[in-house]
Design a protein around this motif. Structure first.
Motif, PDB file in Angstrom:
ATOM      1  N   UNK A  63       0.785  -1.225   0.000  1.00 20.16           N
ATOM      2  CA  UNK A  63       0.000   0.000   0.000  1.00 20.16           C
ATOM      3  C   UNK A  63       0.819   1.278   0.000  1.00 20.16           C
ATOM      4  N   UNK A  64       2.156   1.170   0.021  1.00 16.71           N
ATOM      5  CA  UNK A  64       2.991   2.368   0.058  1.00 16.71           C
ATOM      6  C   UNK A  64       3.788   2.528  -1.226  1.00 16.71           C
ATOM      7  N   UNK A  65       4.043   3.778  -1.593  1.00 12.00           N
ATOM      8  CA  UNK A  65       4.957   4.113  -2.672  1.00 12.00           C
ATOM      9  C   UNK A  65       6.201   4.684  -2.027  1.00 12.00           C
ATOM     10  N   UNK A  66       7.355   4.132  -2.369  1.00  9.90           N
ATOM     11  CA  UNK A  66       8.614   4.532  -1.745  1.00  9.90           C
ATOM     12  C   UNK A  66       9.606   4.892  -2.839  1.00  9.90           C
ATOM     13  N   UNK A  67      10.263   6.032  -2.688  1.00  3.81           N
ATOM     14  CA  UNK A  67      11.255   6.474  -3.668  1.00  3.81           C
ATOM     15  C   UNK A  67      12.665   6.114  -3.233  1.00  3.81           C
ATOM     16  N   UNK A  68      13.473   5.757  -4.208  1.00  5.92           N
ATOM     17  CA  UNK A  68      14.904   5.584  -3.996  1.00  5.92           C
ATOM     18  C   UNK A  68      15.493   7.000  -3.971  1.00  5.92           C
ATOM     19  N   UNK A  69      16.115   7.413  -2.877  1.00  6.35           N
ATOM     20  CA  UNK A  69      16.609   8.787  -2.796  1.00  6.35           C
ATOM     21  C   UNK A  69      17.743   9.087  -3.783  1.00  6.35           C
ATOM     22  N   UNK A  70      18.428   8.058  -4.276  1.00  6.17           N
ATOM     23  CA  UNK A  70      19.522   8.270  -5.225  1.00  6.17           C
ATOM     24  C   UNK A  70      19.004   8.561  -6.628  1.00  6.17           C
ATOM     25  N   UNK A  71      17.934   7.864  -7.043  1.00  7.55           N
ATOM     26  CA  UNK A  71      17.427   8.012  -8.412  1.00  7.55           C
ATOM     27  C   UNK A  71      16.095   8.747  -8.480  1.00  7.55           C
ATOM     28  N   UNK A  72      15.426   8.862  -7.342  1.00  9.17           N
ATOM     29  CA  UNK A  72      14.085   9.439  -7.250  1.00  9.17           C
ATOM     30  C   UNK A  72      13.023   8.595  -7.954  1.00  9.17           C
ATOM     31  N   UNK A  73      13.372   7.366  -8.327  1.00  6.56           N
ATOM     32  CA  UNK A  73      12.404   6.439  -8.918  1.00  6.56           C
ATOM     33  C   UNK A  73      11.678   5.695  -7.805  1.00  6.56           C
ATOM     34  N   UNK A  74      10.429   5.326  -8.074  1.00  9.39           N
ATOM     35  CA  UNK A  74       9.671   4.522  -7.119  1.00  9.39           C
ATOM     36  C   UNK A  74      10.190   3.093  -7.122  1.00  9.39           C
ATOM     37  N   UNK A  75      10.252   2.482  -5.944  1.00  6.36           N
ATOM     38  CA  UNK A  75      10.592   1.065  -5.852  1.00  6.36           C
ATOM     39  C   UNK A  75       9.449   0.277  -6.462  1.00  6.36           C
ATOM     40  N   UNK A  76       9.796  -0.717  -7.252  1.00 11.69           N
ATOM     41  CA  UNK A  76       8.733  -1.564  -7.786  1.00 11.69           C
ATOM     42  C   UNK A  76       8.637  -2.843  -6.962  1.00 11.69           C
ATOM     43  N   UNK A  77       7.732  -3.705  -7.339  1.00 12.10           N
ATOM     44  CA  UNK A  77       7.481  -4.916  -6.555  1.00 12.10           C
ATOM     45  C   UNK A  77       8.664  -5.876  -6.561  1.00 12.10           C
ATOM     46  N   UNK A  78       9.613  -5.694  -7.476  1.00 13.41           N
ATOM     47  CA  UNK A  78      10.797  -6.554  -7.532  1.00 13.41           C
ATOM     48  C   UNK A  78      11.854  -6.146  -6.520  1.00 13.41           C
ATOM     49  N   UNK A  79      11.667  -5.014  -5.857  1.00  8.78           N
ATOM     50  CA  UNK A  79      12.585  -4.582  -4.821  1.00  8.78           C
ATOM     51  C   UNK A  79      13.830  -3.905  -5.366  1.00  8.78           C
ATOM     52  N   UNK A  80      14.712  -3.538  -4.444  1.00  7.94           N
ATOM     53  CA  UNK A  80      15.938  -2.829  -4.779  1.00  7.94           C
ATOM     54  C   UNK A  80      17.044  -3.320  -3.858  1.00  7.94           C
ATOM     55  N   UNK A  81      18.188  -3.650  -4.443  1.00  4.59           N
ATOM     56  CA  UNK A  81      19.356  -4.058  -3.668  1.00  4.59           C
ATOM     57  C   UNK A  81      20.030  -2.792  -3.138  1.00  4.59           C
ATOM     58  N   UNK A  82      20.181  -2.709  -1.809  1.00  2.64           N
ATOM     59  CA  UNK A  82      20.795  -1.543  -1.169  1.00  2.64           C
ATOM     60  C   UNK A  82      21.900  -2.014  -0.228  1.00  2.64           C
ATOM     61  N   UNK A  83      22.756  -1.089   0.172  1.00  2.00           N
ATOM     62  CA  UNK A  83      23.870  -1.420   1.071  1.00  2.00           C
ATOM     63  C   UNK A  83      23.376  -1.673   2.487  1.00  2.00           C
ATOM     64  N   UNK A  84      23.917  -2.722   3.113  1.00  2.00           N
ATOM     65  CA  UNK A  84      23.661  -2.945   4.537  1.00  2.00           C
ATOM     66  C   UNK A  84      24.238  -1.767   5.311  1.00  2.00           C
TER      67      UNK A  84
END
Length: 60
Positions: free
Chosen positions: A8-29
């Protein structure tokens, strides 16, 4: 780690300003931004469950 938007949430990647999609995003621990997003439950480490397809059934 891989993060996914909470249902139910839309979340932006602060580096690209793109919305995260349902496939997720690999980020640094240890990334403070994503750690905060996890703590606030804006993102999760598990993908959203896919809806099971329904069959036509017995339509009369």
């Amino acid at each position: 780690m891989k993060v996914y938007p909470s249902p139910g949430l839309s979340v932006r990647d602060p580096a690209t300003m793109n919305l995260l999609d349902e496939n997720g995003l690999e980020v640094s621990d240890g990334d403070l931004h994503w750690d905060r997003m996890l703590r606030d439950k804006d993102v999760t480490l598990t993908p959203a469950a896919k809806a099971k397809p329904t069959t036509g059934g017995d339509k009369q």
